[in-house]
Design a protein around this motif. Sequence first.
Motif, short mmCIF file in Angstrom:
data_model
loop_
_atom_site.label_atom_id
_atom_site.label_comp_id
_atom_site.label_asym_id
_atom_site.label_seq_id
_atom_site.Cartn_x
_atom_site.Cartn_y
_atom_site.Cartn_z
N VAL A 11 0.81 -1.18 -0.06
CA VAL A 11 -0.10 0.12 0.08
C VAL A 11 0.71 1.27 -0.24
N THR A 12 0.66 2.15 -1.03
CA THR A 12 1.48 3.46 -1.09
C THR A 12 0.29 4.60 -0.76
N LYS A 13 0.95 5.41 -0.50
CA LYS A 13 0.13 6.81 -0.36
C LYS A 13 1.12 8.04 -0.19
N ASP A 62 -3.02 5.55 -2.52
CA ASP A 62 -2.51 5.52 -4.12
C ASP A 62 -2.27 4.33 -5.06
N GLY A 63 -1.96 3.27 -4.19
CA GLY A 63 -1.69 2.05 -4.67
C GLY A 63 -1.72 0.71 -3.94
N GLY A 64 -1.72 -0.45 -4.24
CA GLY A 64 -1.46 -1.51 -3.60
C GLY A 64 -2.85 -2.32 -3.38
N GLU A 65 -3.05 -3.13 -2.59
CA GLU A 65 -4.32 -4.08 -2.27
C GLU A 65 -4.74 -3.92 -0.81
N ILE A 66 -5.87 -3.64 -0.54
CA ILE A 66 -6.40 -3.39 0.60
C ILE A 66 -7.60 -4.28 0.63
N LYS A 67 -7.60 -5.24 1.71
CA LYS A 67 -8.85 -6.00 1.76
C LYS A 67 -9.13 -6.15 3.60
N VAL A 68 -10.21 -5.56 3.80
CA VAL A 68 -10.82 -5.45 5.18
C VAL A 68 -12.20 -6.10 5.43
#
Length: 243
Positions: A11-13, A62-68
């Motif tokens: 994950v990027t920001k 901004d990018g990457g994968e987020i699963k919640v």
Amino acid sequence: MVSPVISLRDVTKSYGQGSARTPVLRGVSLDIAPGELVALVGQSGSGKSTLLNIVGGLDKADGGEIKVLDHDYGKTGERELARLRNTSIGFVFQAFNLLDHLTCLGNVTLPAAFAAGGKDAPARGREALDRVGLSAYADRRPSELSGGQKQRVAIARALFGRPKLLLCDEPTGNLDSATGHEVIEFFQKINKDDGVTLVIVTHERRVSNIAQRVIAMRDGNIVEGAGTDVHTAGTGDDLGGPA
Ligand code: ADP
Ligand code: MG
């Protein structure tokens, strides 16, 4: 294997534009399992709040994968994300964020104002206030309460929707030591009794002491405790012996 409550990959920001652009998260990967109580630590500015807000759907990566909670944020629309926030994720902030034109009960039941079928909201709100030991304060204004009581109202609001995940950003930062201790014990209790997964951003050693895991951040990276194979792969070989 049980699927994680939170799963992040790369994950990027960044904030700002052009030459003022500053990376705040530089490819964060981590896994948090159901029922964990995790402390998230690191110096001011290391990206803890940004990470928590992204996990809670309050800010966008901004990018990457987020699963919640089985929601892939890359495939989740705004409305569904809002519903997830409202029903399954609770937030507790350092500054309490209570509205003083509402009573304590009004603050606790505020989430129901945005949801359909909130008829039993007052009863459930009183129940939530009772859990934090403040049923007698239902009709008072937050300004009449002490700091610790305000934070307990904020916790009652966070628990109102019976969330599976509670995200807490320096929840004891504005409290004196004894009051902070009570709040921490309460977090521990809801973790144990209800199996709520907690991520607590904190500078307090007491929180890291009760946490099952400490995740440490530095300059937008996780430097300890990510809990992923991705992150820990290849770090074991050079430990424990002279070269
Ligand atoms: P922490 O919670 O660990 O103190 P933050 O996530 O709040 O760190 O902030 C990380 C960095 O991102 C800091 O340098 C901060 O100034 C910057 N930052 C955070 N939010 C914003 C924003 N909305 N706009 C610009 N910069 C921000
Ligand atoms: Mg912060």
